[in-house]
Design a protein around this motif. Structure first.
Motif, PDB file in Angstrom:
ATOM      1  N   THR A 255      -0.284   7.110   3.375  1.00 49.97           N
ATOM      2  CA  THR A 255      -1.552   7.828   3.474  1.00 49.97           C
ATOM      3  C   THR A 255      -1.385   9.209   2.856  1.00 49.97           C
ATOM      4  OG1 THR A 255      -2.122   6.634   5.490  1.00 49.97           O
ATOM      5  CG2 THR A 255      -3.307   8.689   5.072  1.00 49.97           C
TER       6      THR A 255
ATOM      7  N   LYS B 243      -5.219   5.520   0.961  1.00 53.61           N
ATOM      8  CA  LYS B 243      -4.048   4.753   0.547  1.00 53.61           C
ATOM      9  C   LYS B 243      -4.490   3.984  -0.687  1.00 53.61           C
ATOM     10  CE  LYS B 243      -1.905   3.851   5.022  1.00 53.61           C
ATOM     11  NZ  LYS B 243      -1.287   2.838   5.876  1.00 53.61           N
TER      12      LYS B 243
ATOM     13  N   THR C  98       0.841  -1.197   0.000  1.00 56.14           N
ATOM     14  CA  THR C  98       0.000   0.000   0.000  1.00 56.14           C
ATOM     15  C   THR C  98       0.876   1.247   0.000  1.00 56.14           C
ATOM     16  OG1 THR C  98      -0.173  -0.011   2.411  1.00 56.14           O
ATOM     17  CG2 THR C  98      -1.936  -1.103   1.192  1.00 56.14           C
TER      18      THR C  98
ATOM     19  N   GLU D 246      -6.064   5.361  12.214  1.00 54.37           N
ATOM     20  CA  GLU D 246      -5.182   5.174  11.069  1.00 54.37           C
ATOM     21  C   GLU D 246      -5.822   4.257  10.032  1.00 54.37           C
ATOM     22  OE1 GLU D 246      -0.719   3.445  10.049  1.00 54.37           O
ATOM     23  OE2 GLU D 246      -1.361   3.634  12.131  1.00 54.37           O
TER      24      GLU D 246
ATOM     25  N   THR E  50      -5.565   1.368   7.662  1.00 55.60           N
ATOM     26  CA  THR E  50      -4.713   0.191   7.549  1.00 55.60           C
ATOM     27  C   THR E  50      -5.332  -0.760   6.537  1.00 55.60           C
ATOM     28  OG1 THR E  50      -5.884  -0.900   9.358  1.00 55.60           O
ATOM     29  CG2 THR E  50      -3.895   0.343   9.936  1.00 55.60           C
ATOM     30  N   TYR E  51      -4.559  -1.743   6.123  1.00 60.93           N
ATOM     31  CA  TYR E  51      -5.084  -2.764   5.215  1.00 60.93           C
ATOM     32  C   TYR E  51      -6.161  -3.560   5.946  1.00 60.93           C
ATOM     33  CZ  TYR E  51      -5.443  -6.647   2.025  1.00 60.93           C
ATOM     34  OH  TYR E  51      -5.934  -7.573   1.150  1.00 60.93           O
TER      35      TYR E  51
ATOM     36  N   HIS F 161     -14.140   3.505   7.175  1.00 57.77           N
ATOM     37  CA  HIS F 161     -13.043   3.204   6.269  1.00 57.77           C
ATOM     38  C   HIS F 161     -13.620   2.268   5.222  1.00 57.77           C
ATOM     39  CE1 HIS F 161      -9.688   4.035   9.471  1.00 57.77           C
ATOM     40  NE2 HIS F 161     -10.472   5.076   9.246  1.00 57.77           N
TER      41      HIS F 161
END
Length: 98
Positions: free
Chosen positions: A9, A44, A6, A94, A96-97, A66
């Motif tokens: 950000t 991302k 990824t 945050e 994140t994947y 998200h």
């Protein structure tokens, strides 16, 4: 950005907002509610056989989700698709994947 990893950000762009807007109705259907606000804040991306976008979206004053959106390769001529999402997120959570 390497294939499979990824990106860092980044602040959302007009393109990011357009991608989020394309899947808003899919998320509203899955959550069975309408979102008064749907503002992409940051994202991302991940190169795969197409591109995954991980987007933080503000859906109310203090409510965020998200979303993961898949954009297929151009020659496949498919619409973007909401592939996953996480609710109950905060402004400072945050990306994140997932």
């Amino acid at each position: 950005m390497m294939c499979g990893g990824t990106s860092a950000t980044q602040p959302a762009t007009a393109e990011t907002q357009a991608i989020a807007d394309k899947v808003k109705s899919q998320l509203e259907e899955k959550e069975n509610k309408k979102f008064p606000v749907f503002k992409a804040l940051e994202f991302k991306s991940q190169l795969v056989a197409g591109k995954n976008y991980f987007i933080k979206v503000q859906v109310d004053e203090d409510d965020f989700v998200h979303i993961r959106v898949f954009e297929s390769l151009p020659h496949e001529n498919k619409p973007v698709a909401l592939t996953s999402y996480q609710t109950n997120k905060g402004r400072h959570d945050e990306l994140t994947y997932f």
